[in-house]
Structure formats: structure tokens, C-alpha cells
Design an enzyme around this catalytic site. Structure first.
Site, PDB file in Angstrom:
ATOM      1  N   PHE A  27       0.864  -1.177   0.000  1.00  0.00           N
ATOM      2  CA  PHE A  27       0.000   0.000   0.000  1.00  0.00           C
ATOM      3  C   PHE A  27       0.899   1.224   0.000  1.00  0.00           C
ATOM      4  O   PHE A  27       1.533   1.551   1.002  1.00  0.00           O
ATOM      5  CB  PHE A  27      -0.936   0.045   1.203  1.00  0.00           C
ATOM      6  CG  PHE A  27      -1.866   1.228   1.122  1.00  0.00           C
ATOM      7  CD1 PHE A  27      -3.033   1.146   0.394  1.00  0.00           C
ATOM      8  CD2 PHE A  27      -1.543   2.422   1.732  1.00  0.00           C
ATOM      9  CE1 PHE A  27      -3.884   2.242   0.277  1.00  0.00           C
ATOM     10  CE2 PHE A  27      -2.382   3.526   1.627  1.00  0.00           C
ATOM     11  CZ  PHE A  27      -3.554   3.432   0.900  1.00  0.00           C
ATOM     12  N   ASP A  42       9.616   2.824   1.531  1.00  0.00           N
ATOM     13  CA  ASP A  42       8.430   3.599   1.888  1.00  0.00           C
ATOM     14  C   ASP A  42       8.255   3.507   3.402  1.00  0.00           C
ATOM     15  O   ASP A  42       7.697   2.548   3.923  1.00  0.00           O
ATOM     16  CB  ASP A  42       7.206   3.053   1.160  1.00  0.00           C
ATOM     17  CG  ASP A  42       5.927   3.816   1.487  1.00  0.00           C
ATOM     18  OD1 ASP A  42       5.918   4.561   2.484  1.00  0.00           O
ATOM     19  OD2 ASP A  42       4.925   3.645   0.762  1.00  0.00           O
ATOM     20  N   LYS A 102       3.111  11.360   6.701  1.00  0.00           N
ATOM     21  CA  LYS A 102       2.282  11.169   7.890  1.00  0.00           C
ATOM     22  C   LYS A 102       2.816  11.911   9.115  1.00  0.00           C
ATOM     23  O   LYS A 102       2.551  13.084   9.280  1.00  0.00           O
ATOM     24  CB  LYS A 102       2.065   9.689   8.164  1.00  0.00           C
ATOM     25  CG  LYS A 102       1.220   9.014   7.062  1.00  0.00           C
ATOM     26  CD  LYS A 102       0.668   7.692   7.487  1.00  0.00           C
ATOM     27  CE  LYS A 102      -0.066   6.994   6.352  1.00  0.00           C
ATOM     28  NZ  LYS A 102      -1.290   7.684   5.932  1.00  0.00           N
TER      29      LYS A 102
END
Length: 400
Positions: A141, A226, A255
């Protein structure tokens, strides 16, 4: 009269249904706790999918935001502002890299990483024009843009959004032999999550990440990590890659970098990689804006103390010990690292959605994924007592 039902009805009426939120309407928050429009308090065990690693309204971050709001919020990259250099330098130093390219969202950071890897492949590695490919993992994801969902293996994320962007090869996560076999002369990068978050906090086998690093070095391929969810203290180290002593060629961050206040993302790499970009080839109006940089610089400084990495390690051990005690009592398995856990609930008992709804009724907020799996990612400011409370509420839900 309760305000929650009407607020939910209004949201459903005026919003595209691309999310299925729990029936909770939050109005305020502080630290690890949220309060809804009816005054009910909840322990936050999701932390905005790790965007709130430092809790809600961390005083240092809020102060930085307030101070910057009174001075300057946006210039665009047509000019240099006085917060930009400090942010880029301090984040580069935290990452051990030469350069930083600031963006806004995690998906933008991933798209930037893809573009940089391709350009590096053509200009440095010598891949034939239009032939670059990137190896990715099943269960990934990395975001929801058209290009990113092109290499998703989640049909909910991918179906009906074609035609799909070519140039990606998907291999099983954790299978080093399959990854190595997929690399050819046109491969420019391997793009991986060191821990797969959306898949259910899946930690790869020991030795996998060092193996990926070795193969990428041997085959002249960039290792792109990531760390948008797994990085910035979540797992007990600054980056999840640190647990196995691995340094990727490129970090993708987001984030928690915005402190739960503003969207901030970044790509960090050395000059031989990020240096392939020239003016006009990539950009963002809001990327690296003064407000974002002011907040994110304080985030980097909080991480530089090591306090939050220690908290994640110590409190994570307590969380995982409590969760493991529930295996065989409604839980089939527990995975994760630091203050991050994926829990597989016995589907004979309930779905992950049902478990999260019942937890919410008991004042604990978490989120389900993939059927009977739920994820816990509380803020790193959570206390021992709050962790014990969350585990106790989960035990009560499982006990029925």
C-alpha cells in the site's frame, strides 16, 4: 439530544462514500484522547494511521504552528523562505542523506520517488528510453493515485481504475529469491514497505531487508523504502529499516512528519540520486511551504532526542505482551514492532469491523483491514496505564 446521529447523516448525505468510518464524530483531542460531539471520550489507538505519532496537539508542535501562522504560511517554491533550509538540512541529517525534496502527501512522495528512480535509471544507469521497470511487493500500500494503484494487489483499491500504468513487476513480499529473479537490465528500483501497514502490520522474515539491500547493490538498482507509516519512531527506531541495520538509497516519508497538523511528506536521498532533477522537472505549489516546514522541523527535533523511539520500544513491549496473552482467547495471531500491531481475530467470533465497533462502544478507537484483522497504532505519548486499558477492553470484546 445526541448530536452524533445527525452529524453522521449529514456527512453521509454530502460526502462521496470512499470511506466507511466508524460511527464516531470527533470534536476535540489532546494527547492520546479524543472527545466526540456528545462529550464522550475515546482512547485513540490508531493515531491517524501514524500521522499522530506525537499525539494530538503536541504543545511544541502547536506552538510552532501558531508562531508561523502569525508570520508567513505560503510563498510557493518561486521564492525561498526562512524556514526551508533548516527543515531540509535537519531532515537530511536525521536520514543520513545529502538532500531532501519536500512534498505534501505520502502518495506524492511515492510518485516523486518513482519519477526520480526512473530518471536515475535513464541518466545514470543507462536504461533504454521508456523501458524502466520497478519491482514492488504483493500486499503493498503506497497510496491511491492512478499510477500507484496500477501495481496494487488489493482489488478494492485497483478495480475499475484502468488503464493501468506499466513499468512495475509484482513479487511476493518477503521472498528474496523471487525479488532477485524479477530484476533485469531495465530495473531501476525496488520499492518496498519495510513493514506492510495496510496489509495488517506484516513484518518480513529476518534477513529479508539486508538481502534486498545486498541484491540492489549488486545489481545496480535503487532500494526505495516507503517509511511513510513505519518511519519516524513508530517501530522503536527512527526508521523500520534500522532494526536490521539497513540503509536504503531513498526514504519516502510522510504522515508523522506533519505532526498531525499539516500534510508534509518528503523524499530523502543522496546527491547522486536526487541530483538528477533539474528546475522545471518536478514540483509542488505547497511542497515545503513555511507552515509545513516550521512544524516538520520541530518534529525532526523531537525525533533527534531519541525519546520517542525509546517510548515506542518500551511501551511496545508492554503492548505486545498484553496482546500475545490473548492469542487462543479470540486472537489467532499478533504481529508488529514497537507501538504498532496487527491482530488477526478468529473470524468465527466476529469480523474486524465488528471488533472495532465494539471497541468504540467501550471507548477505544482502532481500525480494521482485510476482513478479520485490526490494527493498533496508538500515539507514542500513550502511557502504560492507557495501554493496559486498551488491552483490557479488547479482551472484554473478545470474551463477548
Amino acid at each position: 439530544m445526541l448530536r452524533t446521529p445527525e452529524a453522521i447523516r449529514d456527512a453521509e448525505r454530502w460526502t462521496a462514500h470512499n470511506y466507511h468510518p466508524l460511527p464516531v464524530v470527533i470534536s476535540s483531542a489532546e494527547g492520546s484522547w479524543l472527545t466526540d460531539v456528545d462529550g464522550r471520550r475515546y482512547l485513540d489507538c490508531l493515531a491517524g494511521y501514524s500521522a499522530l505519532n506525537f499525539g494530538h496537539r503536541h504543545p511544541t508542535l502547536i506552538a510552532a504552528a501558531h508562531a508561523q501562522l502569525d508570520r508567513l504560511t505560503l510563498t510557493s517554491r518561486a521564492f525561498v523562505h526562512d524556514q526551508f533550509a533548516d527543515f531540509c538540512r535537519e531532515l537530511a541529517e536525521l536520514c543520513g542523506k545529502d538532500l531532501v525534496l519536500p512534498m505534501n502527501t505520502g502518495a506524492e512522495a511515492v510518485e516523486t520517488g518513482i519519477k526520480v528512480a526512473r530518471k536515475w535509471g535513464y541518466q545514470v544507469k543507462g536504461v533504454a528510453p521508456g523501458m524502466a521497470n520497478i519491482v514492488v511487493a504483493e500486499g503493498n500500500f503506497h497510496g491511491r493515485t492512478t499510477t500507484i494503484v496500477s501495481f496494487s494487489t488489493d482489488e478494492d483499491a485497483r478495480a475499475d481504475f484502468g488503464p493501468y500504468t506499466p513499468g512495475f513487476t509484482v513479487v511476493p513480499y518477503g521472498d528474496l529469491a523471487a525479488l532477485s529473479a524479477a530484476i533485469d537490465e531495465n530495473t531501476v528500483a525496488v520499492l518496498l514497505e519495510p513493514i506492510q501497514g495496510e496489509q495488517g502490520v506484516v513484518v518480513p522474515p529476518e534477513g529479508y531487508l539486508p538481502g534486498v539491500r545486498r541484491v540492489c547493490t549488486e545489481r545496480n538498482v535503487l532500494f526505495v523504502a516507503d517509511e511513510i507509516q513505519s518511519g519516524l519512531g513508530r517501530t522503536g527506531q527512527t526508521f523500520a529499516c534500522d532494526h536490521e541495520g539497513v540503509t536504503p538509497d531513498m526514504y519516502l516519508l510522510g504522515k508523522a512528519l506533519g505532526g498531525g497538523i499539516v500534510p508534509v511528506s518528503a523524499v530523502a536521498a543522496n546527491t547522486d540520486v536526487l541530483g538528477v532533477l533539474r528546475p522545471g522537472q518536478h514540483g509542488s505549489t505547497f511542497g515545503g511551504n513555511p507552515l509545513a516546514c516550521a512544524v516538520a522541523t520541530e518534529v525532526v527535533r523531537l525525533l533527534a532526542t531519541g525519546e520517542f523511539q525509546r517510548r515506542s520500544t518500551e511501551l511496545g513491549a508492554r503492548l505486545h505482551a498484553g496482546l500475545r496473552s490473548l492469542v487462543g482467547r479470540g486472537l489467532l495471531a499478533v504481529r508488529g514492532r514497537g507501538l504498532w500491531a496487527g491482530l488477526d481475530i478468529d473470524p468465527a467470533l466476529m469480523s474486524g469491523r465488528e471488533a472495532c465497533e465494539r471497541l468504540a462502544e467501550r471507548g477505544v478507537l482502532a481500525k480494521d483491514t482485510h476482513g478479520s484483522t485490526i490494527r493498533l497504532a496508538p500515539p507514542l505519548v500513550i502511557t502504560e496505564e492507557e495501554i493496559d486499558h486498551a488491552v483490557a477492553q479488547l479482551a472484554a470484546v473478545l470474551a463477548g
